[in-house]
Design a protein around this motif. Sequence first.
Motif, PDB file in Angstrom:
ATOM      1  N   CYS A  28     -29.540  26.746  32.035  1.00 22.06           N
ATOM      2  CA  CYS A  28     -30.740  25.928  32.205  1.00 22.06           C
ATOM      3  C   CYS A  28     -31.210  25.938  33.649  1.00 22.06           C
ATOM      4  O   CYS A  28     -30.463  25.610  34.563  1.00 22.06           O
ATOM      5  CB  CYS A  28     -30.488  24.494  31.743  1.00 22.06           C
ATOM      6  SG  CYS A  28     -32.004  23.508  31.796  1.00 22.06           S
ATOM      7  N   ASN A  32     -34.041  19.121  36.740  1.00 25.25           N
ATOM      8  CA  ASN A  32     -32.958  18.141  36.629  1.00 25.25           C
ATOM      9  C   ASN A  32     -31.606  18.806  36.871  1.00 25.25           C
ATOM     10  O   ASN A  32     -30.774  18.296  37.629  1.00 25.25           O
ATOM     11  CB  ASN A  32     -32.962  17.495  35.242  1.00 25.25           C
ATOM     12  CG  ASN A  32     -34.138  16.555  35.040  1.00 25.25           C
ATOM     13  OD1 ASN A  32     -34.306  15.584  35.778  1.00 25.25           O
ATOM     14  ND2 ASN A  32     -34.972  16.859  34.069  1.00 25.25           N
ATOM     15  N   CYS A  33     -31.399  19.940  36.217  1.00 29.74           N
ATOM     16  CA  CYS A  33     -30.118  20.633  36.377  1.00 29.74           C
ATOM     17  C   CYS A  33     -29.943  21.163  37.795  1.00 29.74           C
ATOM     18  O   CYS A  33     -28.836  21.155  38.339  1.00 29.74           O
ATOM     19  CB  CYS A  33     -30.002  21.763  35.351  1.00 29.74           C
ATOM     20  SG  CYS A  33     -29.771  21.155  33.663  1.00 29.74           S
ATOM     21  N   GLN A  36     -28.953  18.066  39.809  1.00 31.28           N
ATOM     22  CA  GLN A  36     -27.611  17.560  39.478  1.00 31.28           C
ATOM     23  C   GLN A  36     -26.507  18.440  40.043  1.00 31.28           C
ATOM     24  O   GLN A  36     -25.442  17.951  40.429  1.00 31.28           O
ATOM     25  CB  GLN A  36     -27.440  17.483  37.964  1.00 31.28           C
ATOM     26  CG  GLN A  36     -28.208  16.362  37.306  1.00 31.28           C
ATOM     27  CD  GLN A  36     -28.193  16.512  35.799  1.00 31.28           C
ATOM     28  OE1 GLN A  36     -27.383  17.256  35.247  1.00 31.28           O
ATOM     29  NE2 GLN A  36     -29.079  15.815  35.131  1.00 31.28           N
ATOM     30  N   THR A  37     -26.750  19.741  40.023  1.00 29.86           N
ATOM     31  CA  THR A  37     -25.703  20.658  40.454  1.00 29.86           C
ATOM     32  C   THR A  37     -25.838  21.030  41.921  1.00 29.86           C
ATOM     33  O   THR A  37     -24.898  21.572  42.510  1.00 29.86           O
ATOM     34  CB  THR A  37     -25.746  21.965  39.635  1.00 29.86           C
ATOM     35  OG1 THR A  37     -27.022  22.573  39.831  1.00 29.86           O
ATOM     36  CG2 THR A  37     -25.531  21.691  38.156  1.00 29.86           C
ATOM     37  N   VAL A  42     -27.663  25.456  35.698  1.00 28.94           N
ATOM     38  CA  VAL A  42     -26.379  25.030  35.138  1.00 28.94           C
ATOM     39  C   VAL A  42     -26.078  25.907  33.932  1.00 28.94           C
ATOM     40  O   VAL A  42     -26.990  26.402  33.260  1.00 28.94           O
ATOM     41  CB  VAL A  42     -26.410  23.536  34.742  1.00 28.94           C
ATOM     42  CG1 VAL A  42     -27.217  23.302  33.476  1.00 28.94           C
ATOM     43  CG2 VAL A  42     -24.994  22.983  34.570  1.00 28.94           C
ATOM     44  N   ASN A  44     -24.334  25.540  30.421  1.00 28.56           N
ATOM     45  CA  ASN A  44     -23.849  24.527  29.487  1.00 28.56           C
ATOM     46  C   ASN A  44     -23.325  25.172  28.220  1.00 28.56           C
ATOM     47  O   ASN A  44     -24.062  25.869  27.512  1.00 28.56           O
ATOM     48  CB  ASN A  44     -24.990  23.571  29.101  1.00 28.56           C
ATOM     49  CG  ASN A  44     -25.215  22.489  30.130  1.00 28.56           C
ATOM     50  OD1 ASN A  44     -24.274  22.031  30.772  1.00 28.56           O
ATOM     51  ND2 ASN A  44     -26.465  22.065  30.283  1.00 28.56           N
ATOM     52  N   ARG A  66     -33.390  11.145  34.600  1.00 28.06           N
ATOM     53  CA  ARG A  66     -34.037  12.448  34.528  1.00 28.06           C
ATOM     54  C   ARG A  66     -35.524  12.282  34.812  1.00 28.06           C
ATOM     55  O   ARG A  66     -36.061  11.184  34.757  1.00 28.06           O
ATOM     56  CB  ARG A  66     -33.824  13.067  33.139  1.00 28.06           C
ATOM     57  CG  ARG A  66     -32.382  13.405  32.851  1.00 28.06           C
ATOM     58  CD  ARG A  66     -32.119  13.629  31.373  1.00 28.06           C
ATOM     59  NE  ARG A  66     -33.031  14.598  30.786  1.00 28.06           N
ATOM     60  CZ  ARG A  66     -32.871  15.917  30.855  1.00 28.06           C
ATOM     61  NH1 ARG A  66     -31.824  16.405  31.482  1.00 28.06           N
ATOM     62  NH2 ARG A  66     -33.731  16.727  30.303  1.00 28.06           N
ATOM     63  N   GLN A  72     -29.428  10.865  31.332  1.00 28.34           N
ATOM     64  CA  GLN A  72     -28.447  11.831  30.847  1.00 28.34           C
ATOM     65  C   GLN A  72     -27.068  11.341  31.233  1.00 28.34           C
ATOM     66  O   GLN A  72     -26.833  10.983  32.389  1.00 28.34           O
ATOM     67  CB  GLN A  72     -28.720  13.201  31.464  1.00 28.34           C
ATOM     68  CG  GLN A  72     -27.746  14.258  30.958  1.00 28.34           C
ATOM     69  CD  GLN A  72     -27.928  15.566  31.683  1.00 28.34           C
ATOM     70  OE1 GLN A  72     -28.857  15.725  32.456  1.00 28.34           O
ATOM     71  NE2 GLN A  72     -27.044  16.494  31.434  1.00 28.34           N
ATOM     72  N   ARG A  97     -19.718  22.060  31.270  1.00 32.45           N
ATOM     73  CA  ARG A  97     -20.259  22.819  32.404  1.00 32.45           C
ATOM     74  C   ARG A  97     -19.418  24.071  32.640  1.00 32.45           C
ATOM     75  O   ARG A  97     -18.228  23.994  32.974  1.00 32.45           O
ATOM     76  CB  ARG A  97     -20.292  21.936  33.631  1.00 32.45           C
ATOM     77  CG  ARG A  97     -21.243  20.748  33.401  1.00 32.45           C
ATOM     78  CD  ARG A  97     -21.797  20.197  34.657  1.00 32.45           C
ATOM     79  NE  ARG A  97     -22.955  19.359  34.350  1.00 32.45           N
ATOM     80  CZ  ARG A  97     -23.672  18.750  35.268  1.00 32.45           C
ATOM     81  NH1 ARG A  97     -23.368  18.883  36.538  1.00 32.45           N
ATOM     82  NH2 ARG A  97     -24.707  18.017  34.935  1.00 32.45           N
TER      83      ARG A  97
END
Length: 160
Positions: A28, A32-33, A36-37, A42, A44, A66, A72, A97
């Motif tokens: 993804c 957002n991903c 977050q990372t 990311v 998944n 998000r 999430q 992950r």
Amino acid sequence: MSAPHEGGCSCEAVRYRLTSDPLFTNCCHCLNCQRQTGSAFVINLLIEADRVELLAGDPQPVDVPRDDGSKQRIYRCPTCQVAVFSEYGRPEVRFVRGGTLDQPSGITPDGHIYTRSKLPWITLPSSAPAFEDYYDSKVLWPPASLERLRTVLAPTSSDA
Ligand SMILES: [Zn+2]
Ligand SMILES: [Zn+2]
């Protein structure tokens, strides 16, 4: 699957084993991903929650906002805070992950999603389909995975 997929956090307090192949693996590229990372995307592994066997530790849920206003739920090691898996609404399916696997090279994404926000210097392989946003899992997923998803999402007596 030749060997069980095992993985965990950085301090090794959390260890898990996937007891089967995932339903599907998404790469993804959404914002957002990326946030977050702290990275470009990311990986998944979508898999039934009861196929994520915890060998050690107790990942703690953190509800993360998000961009669309939803939350999430991300599960983190209580000690080192590395995120090992998350949920998107349905707790029956975990999004493990891929970078927390002991051998991340054993996983190749089945599809790339939200490529509209893909970082421009990333070139996607032609071997996996790519989508500007999401895809229709009924079309893309193997029939066996769709059947597994139907089974895990089927209403049970514990659902109101
Ligand atoms: Zn840890
Ligand atoms: Zn995403």
